[in-house]
Design a protein around this motif. Structure first.
Motif, PDB file in Angstrom:
ATOM      1  N   LEU A  37       0.798  -1.224   0.000  1.00 33.12           N
ATOM      2  CA  LEU A  37       0.000   0.000   0.000  1.00 33.12           C
ATOM      3  C   LEU A  37       0.832   1.276   0.000  1.00 33.12           C
ATOM      4  N   GLU A  38       1.923   1.271   0.729  1.00 32.00           N
ATOM      5  CA  GLU A  38       2.699   2.498   0.848  1.00 32.00           C
ATOM      6  C   GLU A  38       3.646   2.686  -0.332  1.00 32.00           C
ATOM      7  N   VAL A  76      -9.079  -6.984   1.682  1.00 27.27           N
ATOM      8  CA  VAL A  76      -9.897  -5.834   1.296  1.00 27.27           C
ATOM      9  C   VAL A  76     -10.623  -5.273   2.518  1.00 27.27           C
ATOM     10  N   GLY A  80      -8.885  -2.092   2.573  1.00 30.43           N
ATOM     11  CA  GLY A  80      -9.627  -1.386   1.534  1.00 30.43           C
ATOM     12  C   GLY A  80      -9.335  -1.971   0.161  1.00 30.43           C
ATOM     13  N   PRO A  81     -10.168  -1.616  -0.832  1.00 38.04           N
ATOM     14  CA  PRO A  81     -10.044  -2.243  -2.157  1.00 38.04           C
ATOM     15  C   PRO A  81      -8.732  -1.950  -2.882  1.00 38.04           C
ATOM     16  N   ARG A  82      -8.042  -0.863  -2.477  1.00 38.07           N
ATOM     17  CA  ARG A  82      -6.799  -0.506  -3.169  1.00 38.07           C
ATOM     18  C   ARG A  82      -5.679  -1.508  -2.905  1.00 38.07           C
ATOM     19  N   PHE A  92     -13.268   5.700 -11.949  1.00 35.44           N
ATOM     20  CA  PHE A  92     -12.170   6.137 -12.818  1.00 35.44           C
ATOM     21  C   PHE A  92     -11.235   4.985 -13.145  1.00 35.44           C
ATOM     22  N   THR A  95     -10.650   3.057 -16.529  1.00 36.66           N
ATOM     23  CA  THR A  95      -9.759   3.479 -17.628  1.00 36.66           C
ATOM     24  C   THR A  95      -8.576   2.522 -17.759  1.00 36.66           C
ATOM     25  N   VAL A  99      -8.322   1.706 -21.639  1.00 35.17           N
ATOM     26  CA  VAL A  99      -7.259   2.295 -22.462  1.00 35.17           C
ATOM     27  C   VAL A  99      -6.487   1.237 -23.272  1.00 35.17           C
ATOM     28  N   LEU A 110      -5.482   0.630 -37.593  1.00 31.45           N
ATOM     29  CA  LEU A 110      -4.432   1.310 -38.351  1.00 31.45           C
ATOM     30  C   LEU A 110      -3.714   0.314 -39.262  1.00 31.45           C
TER      31      LEU A 110
ATOM     32  N   LYS B 129      -2.755   2.478   6.932  1.00 31.86           N
ATOM     33  CA  LYS B 129      -2.284   1.362   6.103  1.00 31.86           C
ATOM     34  C   LYS B 129      -1.708   0.184   6.878  1.00 31.86           C
ATOM     35  N   ARG B 152      -7.487   3.078   6.636  1.00 32.56           N
ATOM     36  CA  ARG B 152      -6.915   1.825   6.126  1.00 32.56           C
ATOM     37  C   ARG B 152      -6.128   1.951   4.831  1.00 32.56           C
ATOM     38  N   ASP B 153      -6.534   2.870   3.925  1.00 34.85           N
ATOM     39  CA  ASP B 153      -5.755   2.981   2.687  1.00 34.85           C
ATOM     40  C   ASP B 153      -5.083   4.351   2.528  1.00 34.85           C
TER      41      ASP B 153
END
Lengths: 150, 202
Positions: A37-38, A76, A80-82, A92, A95, A99, A110, B129, B152-153
């Motif tokens: 996470l960090e 999670v 969290g979901p991240r 968002f 994308t 993409v 092309l 975190k 948490r995040d």
């Protein structure tokens, strides 16, 4: 040779069966699908203390007998979901999925257009022979070729 | 003869591959490139560090907290927010047990909490975190008696323009941010910052 092949085939057939029978999660299998996470990198390439703490937590969950999906769900719930490396399919973050697909479709389009253009150009015959030769140059060329033939 | 190169594909003259296609290919490529640049700019602006708070502090202003939303209570049920501490001087401390400077700082923070409590103040820890188990182990290890919330995040502290660990923000009795410390606190800083705020009327 045949018995060896038969044994390999039997093994290949057995492996998925064995995997389904023991859905036990492993740290190495989960590590590349989870983020540190960090650090903002996948857990398997992170050596920071945050990553170590996350690894310890995952190992604890595995020791409790959780499956890979249960471990991910627990992560999670806790972080969290991240915490999952895979971007979500809403908001968002969509994308990240769109993409590459759009870029791939654009590139294919092309290539297709270029190929069509090339084929048409070839059907139309070879390109122009270029500007007509200057009479002086034509004379020189004939002289050179004659000299060469001699 | 040069004009032949510019004629369109309907004439009987052989055409040069790509020539007529260029203009047609250019605009979608330009649009795609512009979209990608836009996406990059959006990503950079949304993930960049917010320095609003730092600018306000540099100008000597007291401002409303960047976020007043609730966070889950560490080791407890429900959530709490800064609004629950209205009228108190709150030393918000951002920490994590995996962060060594935070561990070095926690005893000072706990000492500040003991000093503030009888004077109408409190420390509010924000553990970032990490899983609650690891955080609660640290609470026990350092004998922390102040309330702790879980980010948490890291989404909450990002709104405060957080740049690292640990960080501290001081909220005055009127609920405004009065001081920001972007690195570990020192006893001198605590002595300079907290008593004047504790002496202010609600």
């Amino acid at each position: 040779m045949r018995p060896v092949l038969a044994a390999l085939l039997a093994l290949a057939l057995l492996v998925p069966v064995a995997a389904a029978a023991t859905p036990r999660a492993s740290l190495t299998d989960i590590e590349d699908e989870v983020m540190c996470l960090e650090c903002g990198t996948a857990l398997n390439v992170s050596n920071s203390k945050v990553a170590d703490q996350e690894r310890t937590y995952i190992a604890e969950l595995i020791a409790q007998g959780m499956t890979k999906q249960q471990v991910k769900d627990a992560l999670v719930a806790e972080y969290g979901p991240r915490v999952l490396a895979e971007p979500s399919d809403s908001g968002f973050e969509i994308t990240a999925w769109l993409v590459p697909v759009l870029a791939g479709a654009g590139a294919l389009l092309l290539v297709g257009l270029t190929a069509r253009r090339w084929r048409r150009a070839r059907v139309a015959g070879p390109g122009p022979a270029g500007p007509a030769l200057d009479p002086d140059d034509a004379l020189r060329l004939d002289a050179e070729l004659a000299a060469y033939d001699r | 003869m040069d004009n032949a190169r510019e004629t369109d594909e309907n004439t009987d003259r052989p055409q040069i591959p790509f020539k007529g296609m260029r203009a047609r290919v250019y605009w979608p490529v330009s649009v795609a490139a512009a979209l990608l640049v836009g996406l990059l700019a959006y990503g950079l602006t949304t993930t960049g560090t917010d320095t609003t708070l730092d600018s306000a502090m540099a100008a000597g202003e007291r401002v409303a907290p960047p976020s007043r939303s609730g966070l889950p209570v560490l080791g407890g049920r429900g959530s709490r927010s800064l609004a629950d501490f209205e009228g108190k001087v709150v030393l918000v401390n951002v920490w994590a047990s995996w962060c060594d400077p935070c561990r070095d700082e926690l005893p000072l923070i706990q000492k500040a909490h003991r000093m503030m409590t009888p004077r109408g103040g409190t420390v509010l820890g924000i553990d970032v975190k990490e899983n609650s188990g690891a955080a609660l182990d640290a609470v026990e290890e350092f004998g922390l008696t102040f309330p702790n919330l879980r980010d948490r995040d890291g989404g909450y502290v990002r709104k405060w323009g957080q740049t690292g660990y640990p960080e501290s923000y001081v909220i005055d009795r009127k609920g405004r941010v009065a001081a920001v410390r972007r690195f570990p606190v020192t006893q001198e800083w605590l002595d300079e910052t907290l008593p004047p705020l504790l002496d202010e009327p609600a």
